[in-house]
Design an enzyme around this catalytic site. Sequence first.
Site, PDB file in Angstrom:
ATOM      1  N   ASP A 130      -2.528  11.345  -3.229  1.00 39.27           N
ATOM      2  CA  ASP A 130      -2.564  10.229  -4.176  1.00 39.27           C
ATOM      3  C   ASP A 130      -1.764  10.594  -5.425  1.00 39.27           C
ATOM      4  OD1 ASP A 130      -4.226   8.661  -2.606  1.00 39.27           O
ATOM      5  OD2 ASP A 130      -6.047   9.122  -3.720  1.00 39.27           O
ATOM      6  N   ARG A 180       3.751   6.292   0.185  1.00 34.96           N
ATOM      7  CA  ARG A 180       2.958   5.073  -0.008  1.00 34.96           C
ATOM      8  C   ARG A 180       3.397   4.506  -1.358  1.00 34.96           C
ATOM      9  NH1 ARG A 180      -2.787   6.386  -1.691  1.00 34.96           N
ATOM     10  NH2 ARG A 180      -3.344   6.597   0.505  1.00 34.96           N
TER      11      ARG A 180
HETATM   12  P1  FDA Z   1      -1.830  -6.975  -8.363  1.00 34.57           P
HETATM   13  O1  FDA Z   1      -2.609  -6.185  -9.338  1.00 34.57           O
HETATM   14  O2  FDA Z   1      -0.704  -7.814  -8.847  1.00 34.57           O
HETATM   15  O3  FDA Z   1      -2.850  -7.855  -7.538  1.00 34.57           O
HETATM   16  C1  FDA Z   1      -2.450  -8.794  -6.558  1.00 34.57           C
HETATM   17  C2  FDA Z   1      -3.700  -9.516  -6.073  1.00 34.57           C
HETATM   18  O4  FDA Z   1      -4.569  -8.584  -5.407  1.00 34.57           O
HETATM   19  C3  FDA Z   1      -4.585 -10.070  -7.194  1.00 34.57           C
HETATM   20  O5  FDA Z   1      -4.154 -11.346  -7.572  1.00 34.57           O
HETATM   21  C4  FDA Z   1      -5.957 -10.077  -6.538  1.00 34.57           C
HETATM   22  O6  FDA Z   1      -6.086 -11.171  -5.665  1.00 34.57           O
HETATM   23  C5  FDA Z   1      -5.928  -8.826  -5.700  1.00 34.57           C
HETATM   24  N1  FDA Z   1      -6.493  -7.656  -6.415  1.00 34.57           N
HETATM   25  C6  FDA Z   1      -5.794  -6.615  -6.934  1.00 34.57           C
HETATM   26  N2  FDA Z   1      -6.629  -5.708  -7.466  1.00 34.57           N
HETATM   27  C7  FDA Z   1      -7.876  -6.177  -7.277  1.00 34.57           C
HETATM   28  C8  FDA Z   1      -9.174  -5.687  -7.613  1.00 34.57           C
HETATM   29  N3  FDA Z   1      -9.338  -4.527  -8.240  1.00 34.57           N
HETATM   30  N4  FDA Z   1     -10.250  -6.429  -7.255  1.00 34.57           N
HETATM   31  C9  FDA Z   1     -10.096  -7.608  -6.606  1.00 34.57           C
HETATM   32  N5  FDA Z   1      -8.889  -8.126  -6.261  1.00 34.57           N
HETATM   33  C10 FDA Z   1      -7.798  -7.429  -6.595  1.00 34.57           C
HETATM   34  N6  FDA Z   1      -2.624   3.594  -7.661  1.00 34.57           N
HETATM   35  C11 FDA Z   1      -2.212   4.783  -8.173  1.00 34.57           C
HETATM   36  O7  FDA Z   1      -1.835   4.839  -9.344  1.00 34.57           O
HETATM   37  N7  FDA Z   1      -2.225   5.908  -7.373  1.00 34.57           N
HETATM   38  C12 FDA Z   1      -2.581   5.877  -6.060  1.00 34.57           C
HETATM   39  O8  FDA Z   1      -2.558   6.914  -5.384  1.00 34.57           O
HETATM   40  C13 FDA Z   1      -2.999   4.622  -5.519  1.00 34.57           C
HETATM   41  N8  FDA Z   1      -3.385   4.529  -4.208  1.00 34.57           N
HETATM   42  C14 FDA Z   1      -3.592   3.271  -3.668  1.00 34.57           C
HETATM   43  C15 FDA Z   1      -3.817   3.128  -2.290  1.00 34.57           C
HETATM   44  C16 FDA Z   1      -3.885   1.858  -1.730  1.00 34.57           C
HETATM   45  C17 FDA Z   1      -4.080   1.715  -0.249  1.00 34.57           C
HETATM   46  C18 FDA Z   1      -3.760   0.695  -2.559  1.00 34.57           C
HETATM   47  C19 FDA Z   1      -3.807  -0.695  -1.975  1.00 34.57           C
HETATM   48  C20 FDA Z   1      -3.618   0.835  -3.930  1.00 34.57           C
HETATM   49  C21 FDA Z   1      -3.545   2.107  -4.485  1.00 34.57           C
HETATM   50  N9  FDA Z   1      -3.388   2.263  -5.862  1.00 34.57           N
HETATM   51  C22 FDA Z   1      -3.009   3.491  -6.355  1.00 34.57           C
HETATM   52  C23 FDA Z   1      -3.686   1.128  -6.795  1.00 34.57           C
HETATM   53  C24 FDA Z   1      -2.447   0.363  -7.172  1.00 34.57           C
HETATM   54  O9  FDA Z   1      -1.640   1.105  -8.040  1.00 34.57           O
HETATM   55  C25 FDA Z   1      -2.818  -0.971  -7.886  1.00 34.57           C
HETATM   56  O10 FDA Z   1      -3.480  -0.678  -9.084  1.00 34.57           O
HETATM   57  C26 FDA Z   1      -3.693  -1.899  -7.071  1.00 34.57           C
HETATM   58  O11 FDA Z   1      -3.295  -1.920  -5.734  1.00 34.57           O
HETATM   59  C27 FDA Z   1      -3.602  -3.355  -7.629  1.00 34.57           C
HETATM   60  O12 FDA Z   1      -2.292  -3.803  -7.568  1.00 34.57           O
HETATM   61  P2  FDA Z   1      -1.716  -4.794  -6.447  1.00 34.57           P
HETATM   62  O13 FDA Z   1      -0.499  -4.164  -5.885  1.00 34.57           O
HETATM   63  O14 FDA Z   1      -2.729  -5.113  -5.438  1.00 34.57           O
HETATM   64  O15 FDA Z   1      -1.183  -6.049  -7.236  1.00 34.57           O
END
Ligand code: FDA
Length: 307
Positions: A130, A180
């Site tokens: 991570d 990732r």
């Molecule tokens: P965005 O924040 O724009 O969200 C898009 C949509 O997703 C929202 O409109 C909502 O519907 C939904 N959503 C997002 N977050 C939500 C929440 N908390 N609760 C409910 N709904 C939510 N980060 C990092 O810094 N280091 C890492 O190692 C990882 N590892 C990791 C693994 C995996 C498998 C994922 C999916 C994510 C991570 N992350 C991470 C977290 C990542 O950086 C990010 O903060 C979250 O994925 C939220 O961003 P989105 O890309 O989903 O988009």
Amino acid sequence: MLRASFLYLSHRRGLQRFVTGQRLTASLAYRFVAGDRLEDAVRVVKEVNARGSSASLDHLGENVRKEREARTATEDYLAAFERIAAESLDANVSVKLTQLGLDISPALCAELLGRVLERAAQLENFVRIDMEGSAYTQRTLDMVLEMHQQYPNCGVVLQSYLYRTLGDVARANAAKVRVRLVKGAYDEPETVAYPKKVDVDAKYAQATRELLAGGVYPAIATHDDRLIEATKLMARELGLAADRYEFQLLYGIRRDLQEKLLREGYRVRIYVPYGTEWYPYLMRRLAERPANLLFIVRSVMRERRAA
Ligand code: FDA
């Protein structure tokens, strides 16, 4: 504003003790966390696998301060690999370097990571490192690139909010290290990260293209519909089959999206955290979507009415 507040709170250890002791916050945490024990995670992975997704197990913990804690975390990961193999689960493992003692000594961290990678290699499994706050980016990338020469079964996470990330994507692609791609979950200053979501999203799309075109089995980890649709389109344009990359989602978030992707024939992996150290993880999930806090408020009101 709320995002920054939750991310600030994620570092307050005193508050952590208070919050984790509260039944209501614990019930909120269990929307995003499989449970306290490996047993709980195994149950969730079986459900995830039954629906057609793979999993990545994260034994929660970060910024450990004592060598003993880092060694215990290592043993926990070794136990997770044994369990994955014994139960033929479709799962790998995600690890944070500060959980393996990076804050204590890089040598200790390298030793412990080596043990985890060695056992994972024997079991033909994979370890995803991570990515944490930007203070760790260079050290994490250096350690993964170094370890990858001996253990090709490790990969890294890159965050599109950092200015440096397209350069890191190129480095990872050149070294054939699996990436990732995420947007990034930490509170970063404008000196290192794009402050505006529109830029973070644009860089995410750009990095995705680089990974699909020149990376090794990239993992597109986002719940963002628009970026997921863009990924599918880019992969089609590049003639990349759906089994040459995967989408990754967090446990407890957008189950509808998971099912849609599976129906459409894409590969999906669910990140399944477990363990008692869920406080910073929960704060980051609240920072991403403060509306999750409404869940607590509704629960409080329900409890009051029932009392
Ligand atoms: P965005 O924040 O724009 O969200 C898009 C949509 O997703 C929202 O409109 C909502 O519907 C939904 N959503 C997002 N977050 C939500 C929440 N908390 N609760 C409910 N709904 C939510 N980060 C990092 O810094 N280091 C890492 O190692 C990882 N590892 C990791 C693994 C995996 C498998 C994922 C999916 C994510 C991570 N992350 C991470 C977290 C990542 O950086 C990010 O903060 C979250 O994925 C939220 O961003 P989105 O890309 O989903 O988009």
